[in-house]
Design a protein around this motif. Structure first.
Motif, PDB file in Angstrom:
ATOM      1  N   LYS A 449     -14.512  -0.028   1.771  1.00 43.27           N
ATOM      2  CA  LYS A 449     -14.714  -0.339   3.183  1.00 43.27           C
ATOM      3  C   LYS A 449     -13.694   0.372   4.071  1.00 43.27           C
ATOM      4  O   LYS A 449     -14.030   0.915   5.128  1.00 43.27           O
ATOM      5  CB  LYS A 449     -14.635  -1.853   3.407  1.00 43.27           C
ATOM      6  N   GLY A 450     -12.431   0.365   3.651  1.00 45.28           N
ATOM      7  CA  GLY A 450     -11.395   0.973   4.462  1.00 45.28           C
ATOM      8  C   GLY A 450     -11.615   2.460   4.658  1.00 45.28           C
ATOM      9  O   GLY A 450     -11.496   2.983   5.776  1.00 45.28           O
ATOM     10  N   ALA A 451     -11.921   3.162   3.573  1.00 43.40           N
ATOM     11  CA  ALA A 451     -12.141   4.605   3.675  1.00 43.40           C
ATOM     12  C   ALA A 451     -13.323   4.922   4.571  1.00 43.40           C
ATOM     13  O   ALA A 451     -13.277   5.871   5.366  1.00 43.40           O
ATOM     14  CB  ALA A 451     -12.364   5.182   2.271  1.00 43.40           C
ATOM     15  N   GLU A 452     -14.367   4.127   4.486  1.00 44.53           N
ATOM     16  CA  GLU A 452     -15.545   4.378   5.303  1.00 44.53           C
ATOM     17  C   GLU A 452     -15.223   4.217   6.793  1.00 44.53           C
ATOM     18  O   GLU A 452     -15.646   5.033   7.628  1.00 44.53           O
ATOM     19  CB  GLU A 452     -16.679   3.439   4.894  1.00 44.53           C
ATOM     20  N   MET A 453     -14.456   3.179   7.139  1.00 47.21           N
ATOM     21  CA  MET A 453     -14.076   3.006   8.542  1.00 47.21           C
ATOM     22  C   MET A 453     -13.155   4.127   9.008  1.00 47.21           C
ATOM     23  O   MET A 453     -13.332   4.679  10.099  1.00 47.21           O
ATOM     24  CB  MET A 453     -13.408   1.633   8.733  1.00 47.21           C
ATOM     25  N   LEU A 454     -12.169   4.483   8.193  1.00 49.39           N
ATOM     26  CA  LEU A 454     -11.244   5.554   8.566  1.00 49.39           C
ATOM     27  C   LEU A 454     -11.983   6.862   8.825  1.00 49.39           C
ATOM     28  O   LEU A 454     -11.734   7.555   9.825  1.00 49.39           O
ATOM     29  CB  LEU A 454     -10.214   5.753   7.454  1.00 49.39           C
ATOM     30  N   LEU A 455     -12.897   7.208   7.943  1.00 54.04           N
ATOM     31  CA  LEU A 455     -13.615   8.475   8.095  1.00 54.04           C
ATOM     32  C   LEU A 455     -14.491   8.486   9.335  1.00 54.04           C
ATOM     33  O   LEU A 455     -14.532   9.484  10.064  1.00 54.04           O
ATOM     34  CB  LEU A 455     -14.466   8.749   6.848  1.00 54.04           C
ATOM     35  N   GLU A 456     -15.158   7.386   9.599  1.00 50.46           N
ATOM     36  CA  GLU A 456     -16.052   7.369  10.753  1.00 50.46           C
ATOM     37  C   GLU A 456     -15.274   7.338  12.071  1.00 50.46           C
ATOM     38  O   GLU A 456     -15.712   7.910  13.072  1.00 50.46           O
ATOM     39  CB  GLU A 456     -17.008   6.175  10.667  1.00 50.46           C
ATOM     40  N   ILE A 457     -14.113   6.693  12.086  1.00 48.13           N
ATOM     41  CA  ILE A 457     -13.283   6.713  13.305  1.00 48.13           C
ATOM     42  C   ILE A 457     -12.705   8.109  13.506  1.00 48.13           C
ATOM     43  O   ILE A 457     -12.674   8.631  14.629  1.00 48.13           O
ATOM     44  CB  ILE A 457     -12.180   5.641  13.209  1.00 48.13           C
ATOM     45  N   ALA A 458     -12.245   8.733  12.417  1.00 49.32           N
ATOM     46  CA  ALA A 458     -11.748  10.110  12.516  1.00 49.32           C
ATOM     47  C   ALA A 458     -12.848  11.051  13.003  1.00 49.32           C
ATOM     48  O   ALA A 458     -12.611  11.929  13.848  1.00 49.32           O
ATOM     49  CB  ALA A 458     -11.223  10.564  11.151  1.00 49.32           C
ATOM     50  N   ARG A 459     -14.035  10.859  12.506  1.00 52.61           N
ATOM     51  CA  ARG A 459     -15.169  11.707  12.909  1.00 52.61           C
ATOM     52  C   ARG A 459     -15.441  11.552  14.409  1.00 52.61           C
ATOM     53  O   ARG A 459     -15.746  12.537  15.100  1.00 52.61           O
ATOM     54  CB  ARG A 459     -16.396  11.320  12.091  1.00 52.61           C
ATOM     55  N   PHE A 460     -15.334  10.328  14.923  1.00 52.16           N
ATOM     56  CA  PHE A 460     -15.543  10.138  16.360  1.00 52.16           C
ATOM     57  C   PHE A 460     -14.499  10.900  17.162  1.00 52.16           C
ATOM     58  O   PHE A 460     -14.819  11.566  18.157  1.00 52.16           O
ATOM     59  CB  PHE A 460     -15.507   8.656  16.726  1.00 52.16           C
ATOM     60  N   TRP A 461     -13.229  10.817  16.756  1.00 54.88           N
ATOM     61  CA  TRP A 461     -12.196  11.535  17.490  1.00 54.88           C
ATOM     62  C   TRP A 461     -12.416  13.045  17.421  1.00 54.88           C
ATOM     63  O   TRP A 461     -12.231  13.762  18.409  1.00 54.88           O
ATOM     64  CB  TRP A 461     -10.811  11.171  16.967  1.00 54.88           C
TER      65      TRP A 461
END
Length: 803
Positions: A449-461
């Protein structure tokens, strides 16, 4: 008052709302404000009961437009218990003759005690003593014990207890134009000779809410069911000097609860099986004792007493029961209706404390965010971006709950609300993921779960950044920073600011952490994550570049809050303070004058300086170096001084963050900010806001100020890092933390030295890193050492066994 009690003496209607908030009792599942049971909601009193995560959405006509708002629902009131001498009027402190009144909140036991003496003329006096609890062991139970004693001739006393479903959300005056009628289909009934029930539903979310109440007294109980209420009555004979007791036990369930078939059956069954008040008290006390052991914090003096009150309210809002729920961090706790019970970024100030005491609660709060990841992805797509855009205000399902308009009470005008442009909330979610995993060692969560959130937030930035050839840098435009005052450039037609430093620096940090996770993931899991998120081969390279090229504006030798901040006008701070006194809400003052805070170098709260709260000095220097900037002590000190002189402290978080930052840069001024943070709620520094609900982030933040801020404690790279900076006014304190597999690591700062004790266990050794040395402690070892600033080459001492 002692260090474990919080007492109010005398009846003061003007202070009643504040006392009700600060005397709230809860258990992480639900909470009830500390209102007097004989009083109804009016201009003085506001009884309120709130279940975590119980929301309802209603539409209202506001300023000529239709607006939707989702609120944490004020549930049917289980408190009502009123009394009167036979044939006389019902007694309340507002209608009767009060000879004495006090409320005592017992922090150690989670019990609210109340004593009132009413003068009854020729019939003498009536003494009322009550104990109330919201059960910490059984999350669905609450109880109220009332003792009546008459001094004078014997009297007949009528007592009436009720469950009241006629409640609305009416606890915040500035929301009075909004529809607050959330409950419908209120029905009541009788389950047994001593037990009544009430059931209802929320209007749009269709959550079924059921309560059952049992009344126990040494007299027959009669029951009636007027519209919207279930009423139980007893008539008591009070001989002079003899105490007569009435107990009310209540069970509360909703259709959101797991492991039940029907909430009404569950409530009736639970209250029927509940033991008497004395027997209920024992497991309640045991549960509280366990919480206090895990959250051990020992600070001497008045500061310690306030910190204990703060900890009490944090534990009532976010207890181990919370770990079983799908809820976030409500900014105002479960203590009132301000901010409509919404989830903002306050977890940024709450989770660092919970991570080191109740990691299972932190994990549950992060799961709330992960369950709403698809909604965050959808929000990003709406504005043409990839990745995940988390909302500034979140409620039941993760959509953006921020207002489209807000009321300025000073001018009476409804104004556009652009707070949803605070997109840095995504970085806060990512930061919380990382900090939780570092403190707990929960690799399973990080890799899933953590990696998925980190990647998607990074992708937004990454998708939000655009390249500016003139600067040779990437920029993030059209946002609002933590300051909140500034939401547009002066005279601009569109809202938003460019290159908020806090937003850009934390975005760079998120991109770097996402890359680190990708590198460290086991190959099978990495492949799954790439497939699940559709990660392009070129995205990691893009993230690497962006994490080094995001623009950080400066003006002169000071870090700019955003691009163009240094070009804004200076405010006549002295003039405004002289004219208005308190100028915490400077934005409202200026708008009422026909001006705008957007024109001035004036901040509501820490913005750039938030970076000093999130990152230690060394890590912050590394972050700026990665972005191509030197950040030495002189630049940081000038930046701190610059913004401190231009901040109105219009948020309860402001004193906290400034105290944290000043502890390392201007220690002489740090204590005044720390004191302000401690007093924000108990003294209602913001002027009436605490009565609408406590400020949970500020309360938890003061605990973390001691736990991490004054010790320099960081959980990083598999070790505990320490760099103490105790203040002269707070130089001795101790606390215990749970770090990964080690339960109860105790730290004590006292008289220029730091003591660390690792409890005995079969676990591995604990790595400790300080500015001038590294240590490895085995379970059962205790180590003491001078503060690094006082070390002068002194050697650390060790001793085996417990301290």
């Amino acid at each position: 008052m002692t260090g474990w009690t919080w007492k109010y003496e005398g009846y003061d209607p003007g202070q009643e709302r504040l006392r009700e908030s600060l005397c709230t009792l809860g258990n992480g599942y639900f909470a009830t404000r500390g209102a007097l049971p004989e009083c109804v909601a009016d201009d003085v009193h506001y009884p309120g009961t709130y279940v975590a995560g119980c929301y309802n959405r209603l539409a209202s006509e506001v300023a000529g437009r239709r607006v939707e708002n989702e609120d944490m629902v004020n549930l049917p009131n289980w408190l009502p218990l009123r009394f009167r001498l036979a044939g006389k009027q019902w007694l309340t402190p507002d209608t009767g003759t009060v000879l004495g009144h006090e409320q005592t909140l017992h922090l150690s036991s989670g019990v609210l005690e109340r004593r009132t003496r009413y003068g009854c003329g020729e019939r003498g006096t009536l003494s009322v003593r009550q104990w109330r609890l919201v059960h910490m062991a059984d999350a669905h139970l609450a109880a109220l014990r009332t003792e009546f004693t008459v001094e004078g001739p014997a009297v007949e006393l009528e007592v009436e207890a009720a469950l009241d479903g006629r409640v609305t959300n009416a606890g915040v005056a500035r929301y009075q134009d909004l529809d607050g009628r959330h409950l419908v289909h209120v029905h009541t009934g009788t389950a047994a000779a001593d037990t009544v029930w009430l059931r209802c539903r929320t209007r749009t979310s269709d959550i079924r809410i059921c309560l059952a109440a049992r009344l126990t007294a040494d007299a027959p109980v009669t029951t009636r069911h007027p519209a919207g209420r279930a009423v139980q009555s007893v008539r008591l004979h009070l001989p002079p000097g003899r105490t007569v007791t009435v107990d009310k036990t209540v069970a509360l369930h909703t259709s959101r609860d797991p492991a039940i078939s029907d909430p009404l059956d569950a409530a009736i069954g639970r209250v029927g099986a509940a033991p008497g008040f004395d027997e209920l008290l024992h497991p309640h006390l045991t549960a509280w004792n366990q919480l206090w052991r895990r959250a051990d914090l020992d600070v001497p003096g008045e500061a310690g007493r306030v910190l204990r009150l703060h900890l009490f309210h944090v534990l009532q809002t976010l207890s181990p029961h919370t770990a079983e729920l799908d809820v976030g961090v409500p900014a105002r706790g479960l203590h009132g209706e301000a901010y409509r019970g919404h989830v903002f970024w306050d977890e940024l100030f709450v989770l660092p404390y919970l991570n080191l005491h109740f990691p299972e609660v932190s994990c549950a709060l992060l799961c709330y965010r992960h369950r709403r990841l698809d909604r965050a992805r959808a929000a990003a797509r709406v504005i043409g971006k990839r990745g995940a855009l988390y909302p500034w205000q979140s409620g039941s399902d993760g959509r953006e709950e921020s207002q489209e308009v807000h009321l300025n009470p000073r001018s009476g005008r409804w104004l556009p609300d652009h707070s949803r442009l605070q997109r840095h909330v995504g970085s806060a979610v990512a930061y919380n993921v990382w900090q939780y995993c570092e403190a707990s060692g929960d690799a399973e969560f990080l890799y899933t779960k953590g990696a998925e959130m980190l990647l998607e937030i990074a992708r937004f930035w990454a998708d939000s950044a655009t390249y500016d050839e003139s600067l040779g840098r990437h920029r993030i435009r059209g946002v609002v920073g933590p300051d909140e005052y500034h939401d547009a450039y002066p005279g601009a037609l569109a809202p938003g600011l460019d290159d908020n430093t806090y937003t850009n620096v934390t975005a760079a940090w998120v991109l770097d952490r996402a890359l680190q996770v990708l590198r460290e993931l086991p190959e099978p899991r990495r492949r799954e994550l790439v497939e699940r998120t559709g990660l392009d081969d070129g995205e990691p390279d893009q993230w690497e570049e962006l994490s080094r090229t995001l623009y950080v504006p400066f003006h002169g030798d000071v870090i700019s809050q955003f691009h163009g901040y240094g070009d804004l006008a200076e405010l006549d701070w002295g003039g405004y303070r002289k004219r208005y006194g308190g100028i915490r809400r400077l934005d409202r003052i200026l708008e009422a004058e026909g001006d705008s805070v957007n024109r001035y170098q004036a901040s509501k709260q820490a913005d750039v300086l938030m970076l000093g709260y999130l990152f230690g000095p060394a890590e912050l220097q590394e972050l700026f170096a990665r972005l191509g900037h030197r950040l030495d002590e002189d630049i940081w000190r000038r930046t701190v001084d610059y913004y401190l002189a231009r901040t109105s402290h219009g948020s309860t978080l402001s004193g906290l963050v400034h105290g944290w930052v000043l502890a390392r840069s201007r220690r002489a001024d740090a204590w005044s900010c720390c004191q302000e943070a401690l007093l924000e709620d108990i003294a209602d520094v913001q002027g009436g806001t605490t009565g609408e609900g406590i400020h949970l982030g500020a309360m938890a933040g003061t605990l973390d100020l001691v736990q991490r801020g004054l010790t320099g404690l960081e959980s990083r790279d598999g070790a505990l890092w320490l760099d103490p900076v105790p203040l002269p006014e707070l130089s001795s304190f101790s606390f215990s933390v749970r770090y990964r597999s080690h339960w109860g690591v105790r730290m004590r700062v006292e008289r220029g030295r730091l003591e660390i004790a690792v409890p005995s266990s079969d676990r591995t050794s604990l790595d400790i890193r300080l500015p001038d040395r590294e240590l490895r402690l085995e379970p059962g070892e205790t180590c003491w050492l001078p503060h690094p600033s006082k070390a002068h080459g002194a050697q650390a001492g060790r001793s085996p066994g417990e301290p």
